[in-house]
Motif scaffolding. Structure first.
Motif, PDB file in Angstrom:
ATOM      1  N   ASN A  45     -12.004 -29.378  14.835  1.00 22.87           N
ATOM      2  CA  ASN A  45     -10.926 -28.385  14.981  1.00 22.87           C
ATOM      3  C   ASN A  45      -9.948 -28.440  13.823  1.00 22.87           C
ATOM      4  O   ASN A  45      -9.428 -27.419  13.380  1.00 22.87           O
ATOM      5  CB  ASN A  45     -10.138 -28.613  16.269  1.00 22.87           C
ATOM      6  CG  ASN A  45     -10.862 -28.168  17.526  1.00 22.87           C
ATOM      7  OD1 ASN A  45     -10.763 -28.825  18.544  1.00 22.87           O
ATOM      8  ND2 ASN A  45     -11.599 -27.085  17.478  1.00 22.87           N
ATOM      9  N   LEU A  46      -9.675 -29.632  13.362  1.00 22.01           N
ATOM     10  CA  LEU A  46      -8.677 -29.867  12.327  1.00 22.01           C
ATOM     11  C   LEU A  46      -9.193 -29.554  10.921  1.00 22.01           C
ATOM     12  O   LEU A  46      -8.419 -29.392  10.001  1.00 22.01           O
ATOM     13  CB  LEU A  46      -8.231 -31.333  12.401  1.00 22.01           C
ATOM     14  CG  LEU A  46      -7.051 -31.760  11.565  1.00 22.01           C
ATOM     15  CD1 LEU A  46      -5.783 -31.038  11.996  1.00 22.01           C
ATOM     16  CD2 LEU A  46      -6.853 -33.262  11.689  1.00 22.01           C
ATOM     17  N   GLY A  47     -10.510 -29.488  10.767  1.00 24.58           N
ATOM     18  CA  GLY A  47     -11.069 -29.311   9.432  1.00 24.58           C
ATOM     19  C   GLY A  47     -11.113 -30.621   8.669  1.00 24.58           C
ATOM     20  O   GLY A  47     -11.090 -30.629   7.432  1.00 24.58           O
ATOM     21  N   ALA A  48     -11.150 -31.737   9.389  1.00 23.48           N
ATOM     22  CA  ALA A  48     -11.216 -33.050   8.742  1.00 23.48           C
ATOM     23  C   ALA A  48     -12.510 -33.158   7.949  1.00 23.48           C
ATOM     24  O   ALA A  48     -13.513 -32.543   8.284  1.00 23.48           O
ATOM     25  CB  ALA A  48     -11.159 -34.165   9.796  1.00 23.48           C
ATOM     26  N   SER A  49     -12.468 -33.952   6.889  1.00 15.95           N
ATOM     27  CA  SER A  49     -13.681 -34.118   6.088  1.00 15.95           C
ATOM     28  C   SER A  49     -14.695 -35.008   6.799  1.00 15.95           C
ATOM     29  O   SER A  49     -15.891 -34.892   6.548  1.00 15.95           O
ATOM     30  CB  SER A  49     -13.347 -34.686   4.710  1.00 15.95           C
ATOM     31  OG  SER A  49     -12.644 -35.895   4.834  1.00 15.95           O
ATOM     32  N   GLU A  50     -14.200 -35.858   7.727  1.00 14.68           N
ATOM     33  CA  GLU A  50     -15.101 -36.791   8.379  1.00 14.68           C
ATOM     34  C   GLU A  50     -14.399 -37.413   9.585  1.00 14.68           C
ATOM     35  O   GLU A  50     -13.185 -37.482   9.639  1.00 14.68           O
ATOM     36  CB  GLU A  50     -15.461 -37.884   7.368  1.00 14.68           C
ATOM     37  CG  GLU A  50     -16.549 -38.800   7.753  1.00 14.68           C
ATOM     38  CD  GLU A  50     -17.016 -39.675   6.583  1.00 14.68           C
ATOM     39  OE1 GLU A  50     -18.127 -40.196   6.691  1.00 14.68           O
ATOM     40  OE2 GLU A  50     -16.282 -39.856   5.589  1.00 14.68           O
ATOM     41  N   ALA A  51     -15.208 -37.864  10.543  1.00 10.93           N
ATOM     42  CA  ALA A  51     -14.716 -38.684  11.652  1.00 10.93           C
ATOM     43  C   ALA A  51     -15.488 -39.994  11.594  1.00 10.93           C
ATOM     44  O   ALA A  51     -16.720 -39.993  11.529  1.00 10.93           O
ATOM     45  CB  ALA A  51     -14.925 -37.993  12.993  1.00 10.93           C
ATOM     46  N   LEU A  52     -14.749 -41.094  11.578  1.00 12.52           N
ATOM     47  CA  LEU A  52     -15.364 -42.421  11.469  1.00 12.52           C
ATOM     48  C   LEU A  52     -15.085 -43.233  12.725  1.00 12.52           C
ATOM     49  O   LEU A  52     -13.961 -43.222  13.237  1.00 12.52           O
ATOM     50  CB  LEU A  52     -14.796 -43.178  10.271  1.00 12.52           C
ATOM     51  CG  LEU A  52     -15.018 -42.571   8.896  1.00 12.52           C
ATOM     52  CD1 LEU A  52     -14.282 -43.393   7.836  1.00 12.52           C
ATOM     53  CD2 LEU A  52     -16.509 -42.498   8.583  1.00 12.52           C
ATOM     54  N   LYS A  64     -24.011 -38.763  26.001  1.00 12.38           N
ATOM     55  CA  LYS A  64     -22.642 -38.861  26.545  1.00 12.38           C
ATOM     56  C   LYS A  64     -21.620 -38.395  25.517  1.00 12.38           C
ATOM     57  O   LYS A  64     -20.627 -37.760  25.856  1.00 12.38           O
ATOM     58  CB  LYS A  64     -22.337 -40.294  26.979  1.00 12.38           C
ATOM     59  CG  LYS A  64     -23.026 -40.672  28.256  1.00 12.38           C
ATOM     60  CD  LYS A  64     -22.456 -41.966  28.785  1.00 12.38           C
ATOM     61  CE  LYS A  64     -23.003 -42.184  30.178  1.00 12.38           C
ATOM     62  NZ  LYS A  64     -22.122 -42.972  30.997  1.00 12.38           N
ATOM     63  N   ILE A  65     -21.845 -38.741  24.260  1.00 16.02           N
ATOM     64  CA  ILE A  65     -20.928 -38.304  23.201  1.00 16.02           C
ATOM     65  C   ILE A  65     -21.013 -36.788  23.043  1.00 16.02           C
ATOM     66  O   ILE A  65     -20.001 -36.093  22.966  1.00 16.02           O
ATOM     67  CB  ILE A  65     -21.259 -39.009  21.863  1.00 16.02           C
ATOM     68  CG1 ILE A  65     -21.043 -40.520  22.001  1.00 16.02           C
ATOM     69  CG2 ILE A  65     -20.422 -38.437  20.727  1.00 16.02           C
ATOM     70  CD1 ILE A  65     -21.570 -41.327  20.826  1.00 16.02           C
ATOM     71  N   LYS A  66     -22.227 -36.270  23.039  1.00 19.86           N
ATOM     72  CA  LYS A  66     -22.447 -34.831  22.837  1.00 19.86           C
ATOM     73  C   LYS A  66     -21.823 -33.996  23.954  1.00 19.86           C
ATOM     74  O   LYS A  66     -21.349 -32.885  23.722  1.00 19.86           O
ATOM     75  CB  LYS A  66     -23.944 -34.533  22.731  1.00 19.86           C
ATOM     76  CG  LYS A  66     -24.254 -33.131  22.298  1.00 19.86           C
ATOM     77  CD  LYS A  66     -25.721 -32.956  22.000  1.00 19.86           C
ATOM     78  CE  LYS A  66     -25.959 -31.603  21.374  1.00 19.86           C
ATOM     79  NZ  LYS A  66     -27.325 -31.475  20.874  1.00 19.86           N
ATOM     80  N   LYS A  67     -21.798 -34.556  25.153  1.00 19.27           N
ATOM     81  CA  LYS A  67     -21.242 -33.826  26.298  1.00 19.27           C
ATOM     82  C   LYS A  67     -19.792 -33.415  26.042  1.00 19.27           C
ATOM     83  O   LYS A  67     -19.393 -32.301  26.371  1.00 19.27           O
ATOM     84  CB  LYS A  67     -21.342 -34.682  27.553  1.00 19.27           C
ATOM     85  CG  LYS A  67     -20.911 -33.972  28.806  1.00 19.27           C
ATOM     86  CD  LYS A  67     -21.140 -34.838  30.034  1.00 19.27           C
ATOM     87  CE  LYS A  67     -20.749 -34.096  31.281  1.00 19.27           C
ATOM     88  NZ  LYS A  67     -20.982 -34.891  32.483  1.00 19.27           N
ATOM     89  N   GLY A  70     -19.407 -31.288  22.351  1.00 24.15           N
ATOM     90  CA  GLY A  70     -19.913 -29.916  22.344  1.00 24.15           C
ATOM     91  C   GLY A  70     -20.665 -29.624  21.055  1.00 24.15           C
ATOM     92  O   GLY A  70     -21.337 -30.496  20.499  1.00 24.15           O
ATOM     93  N   PHE A  71     -20.539 -28.395  20.549  1.00 21.50           N
ATOM     94  CA  PHE A  71     -21.289 -28.025  19.349  1.00 21.50           C
ATOM     95  C   PHE A  71     -20.794 -28.761  18.110  1.00 21.50           C
ATOM     96  O   PHE A  71     -21.473 -28.815  17.094  1.00 21.50           O
ATOM     97  CB  PHE A  71     -21.317 -26.507  19.150  1.00 21.50           C
ATOM     98  CG  PHE A  71     -20.048 -25.903  18.622  1.00 21.50           C
ATOM     99  CD1 PHE A  71     -19.943 -25.584  17.275  1.00 21.50           C
ATOM    100  CD2 PHE A  71     -18.974 -25.632  19.450  1.00 21.50           C
ATOM    101  CE1 PHE A  71     -18.784 -25.011  16.772  1.00 21.50           C
ATOM    102  CE2 PHE A  71     -17.819 -25.060  18.966  1.00 21.50           C
ATOM    103  CZ  PHE A  71     -17.725 -24.749  17.612  1.00 21.50           C
ATOM    104  N   SER A  72     -19.615 -29.383  18.186  1.00 23.10           N
ATOM    105  CA  SER A  72     -19.109 -30.174  17.060  1.00 23.10           C
ATOM    106  C   SER A  72     -19.995 -31.386  16.786  1.00 23.10           C
ATOM    107  O   SER A  72     -20.019 -31.902  15.669  1.00 23.10           O
ATOM    108  CB  SER A  72     -17.676 -30.644  17.332  1.00 23.10           C
ATOM    109  OG  SER A  72     -16.814 -29.535  17.451  1.00 23.10           O
TER     110      SER A  72
END
Length: 171
Positions: A45-52, A64-67, A70-72
């Protein structure tokens, strides 16, 4: 009344975001797969370059993570990373901003956040280790005027990340 969010935000494409600003959203040793999914979605949502997600041994089921992601889950750049690899990422290009209730932390709403930052929050139960706290360029906390003095990590990161965004778009 139309409540389609894609159409709504497409019509607001003129909301400028400086190209010089960049954020990586990160979390330390999370135990809850739902929180991981929520943080992936937040970063997207934020347009972050990455999530670590810093954890030596990833042991969460992808379903479980995908639930909650979502499409993210498939569209956002995210990964699990070891502590050693995370420490190797810390450099002069990105400043480390930690979200923690620790000595030396300042109210996030009174602090100028770096244009390029890794926003890191600690585990749900133990926070961040002292070695990481001591490496931070900025230490911030979210003020809590109510009687409950804790936020879920994904909620806390959302507050902090959008405060960072607000500061980048305010001129």
């Amino acid at each position: 009344m139309n409540t389609n969010s894609v159409e709504f935000f497409t019509s607001r494409a003129n909301e400028n975001f400086p190209k010089s600003s960049q954020i990586i959203v990160a979390a330390w040793h999370l135990a809850n797969a739902e929180n991981i999914g929520k943080i992936i979605r937040l970063a997207h949502n934020l347009g972050a370059s990455e999530a670590l997600f810093i954890k030596e041994n990833e042991n969460h089921r992808a379903s479980k993570i995908k639930k909650t992601a979502g499409f993210s889950f498939d569209q956002m750049n995210w990964r699990f990373i070891s502590e050693r690899d995370f420490l190797a990422l810390l450099n002069h290009q990105f400043k480390l901003t930690i979200l923690e209730t620790c000595t030396g932390a300042n109210n996030i709403f009174n602090e100028k956040l770096p244009k390029k930052t890794i926003l890191l929050a600690g585990s749900e139960s133990h926070g961040l280790p002292e070695k990481i706290i001591s490496m931070a360029n900025k230490k911030v906390y979210i003020p809590m005027p109510g009687n409950c003095k804790s936020l879920n990590i994904s909620n806390a990161l959302a507050v902090a990340a959008f405060e960072w965004y607000r500061q980048q778009t305010s001129v």
